[in-house]
Design a protein around this motif. Structure first.
Motif, short mmCIF file in Angstrom:
data_model
loop_
_atom_site.label_atom_id
_atom_site.label_comp_id
_atom_site.label_asym_id
_atom_site.label_seq_id
_atom_site.Cartn_x
_atom_site.Cartn_y
_atom_site.Cartn_z
N THR A 164 29.32 83.37 92.30
CA THR A 164 28.01 83.85 91.83
C THR A 164 26.91 82.92 92.32
O THR A 164 27.13 81.72 92.56
CB THR A 164 27.96 83.92 90.29
N PHE A 165 25.71 83.49 92.44
CA PHE A 165 24.52 82.74 92.86
C PHE A 165 23.36 83.10 91.96
O PHE A 165 23.23 84.24 91.51
CB PHE A 165 24.15 83.09 94.31
N GLY A 166 22.50 82.12 91.73
CA GLY A 166 21.32 82.37 90.92
C GLY A 166 20.28 83.20 91.66
O GLY A 166 19.52 83.94 91.05
N LYS A 167 20.24 83.06 93.01
CA LYS A 167 19.25 83.77 93.81
C LYS A 167 19.97 84.60 94.88
O LYS A 167 20.89 84.12 95.54
CB LYS A 167 18.29 82.79 94.47
N PRO A 168 19.55 85.85 95.09
CA PRO A 168 20.21 86.71 96.07
C PRO A 168 20.13 86.17 97.49
O PRO A 168 21.09 86.31 98.26
CB PRO A 168 19.49 88.05 95.92
N ALA A 169 19.01 85.57 97.86
CA ALA A 169 18.87 85.04 99.22
C ALA A 169 19.91 83.96 99.50
O ALA A 169 20.47 83.89 100.60
CB ALA A 169 17.46 84.49 99.43
N ALA A 170 20.19 83.13 98.50
CA ALA A 170 21.20 82.08 98.67
C ALA A 170 22.58 82.70 98.88
O ALA A 170 23.36 82.23 99.71
CB ALA A 170 21.21 81.16 97.45
#
Length: 264
Positions: A164-170
């Motif tokens: 999982t990532f906090g930001k979609p771009a990451a």
């Protein structure tokens, strides 16, 4: 019900890892399948196996008993040759107490799912020892990119990795970096990303969003990164380019989802 546990690079005397389980049962001319991610605790005869998420199920109606018997025999034969071992005993479902259920918290994240294309063929060609070495390098490469972009590894299932990532771009940048990193290992992977809500209780995560992420990955071709419309909609101001792959029905998931290919 015959049950099988996928070992991959793990061994029967190792505890505390995640894998895949597959079960089959025949009643007359009908075959019932069940499969999904599991957590293995303990080793040897005393180990316990728990479903990590609610398993997927499928019913196959073969019309005749003989066809059902043939289907079951062939399916079991494939699992025995696909690095699965027979599993004795039940696969348990963790029971949540009322107190523990009240601890569930809602979270929102971009979910990334990585899967190796034709992994069974490659494993058979390389042999157990060489394949184990390749897989160790594969996991190291994936985890290196996750760390660089602050991704959180949730679970590994055979040759798949869920994070999982906090930001979609990451998440998207990590996906493209992983594709490039594993090429030197002679591996082709496919990656899917989805953004959605899920529930968290301690180290456990629960939610349909994880299943959607895996289904998006299953639609990707070798070397391709696909994202759901939920991810693309969150990146309207990003410089990352996408191409429309059309609307798709994701197996076991309600409604059709529009998918987009990341241009990298």
């Amino acid at each position: 019900m015959p049950k099988f546990l996928r070992i991959g690079v793990h061994q029967s005397n190792v505890s505390g890892y995640t894998s895949k389980a597959w079960c089959i049962r025949r009643t007359g001319s009908t075959v019932f399948l069940k499969w999904g991610a599991v957590e293995v605790l303990g080793a040897g005869a005393g180990r316990k196996v728990y479903w990590t998420f609610p398993p997927q199920e499928k019913t196959i109606r073969c019309r005749t008993v003989q066809r059902a018997q043939d289907y079951t025999k062939a399916a079991i034969g494939r699992r025995r040759s696909h690095r699965y071992e027979p599993l004795v005993g039940n696969i348990a479902t963790r029971r949540r107490t009322v107190e523990r259920a009240s601890e569930l918290k809602q979270a929102l994240a971009t979910i990334l799912y990585v899967d190796i294309v034709r992994s069974t063929e490659k494993a058979a060609r390389l042999g157990d020892s060489r394949w184990a070495t390749v897989m160790n390098h594969y996991y190291a490469a994936v985890r290196r990119e996750l760390k660089a972009l602050r991704g959180k590894e949730v679970v590994t299932t055979g040759d798949g990795v869920l994070a999982t990532f906090g930001k979609p771009a990451a998440g998207v940048r990590c996906a493209t970096a992983i594709v490039k990193a594993v090429r030197t290992l002679g591996l082709e992977i496919r990656i899917g990303l989805h953004a959605g809500e899920y529930k968290v209780s301690g180290a456990e995560v629960i939610g349909l969003a994880f299943h959607i992420g895996a289904r998006v990955a299953a639609k990707a071709r070798a070397g391709e990164v696909l994202v759901s419309s939920a991810v693309k909609d969150l990146m309207s101001e990003s410089e990352i380019r996408f191409s429309d792959r059309g609307a798709h029905q994701l197996r076991g998931v309600p409604e059709r989802w529009r998918l987009y290919r990341v241009e990298h």
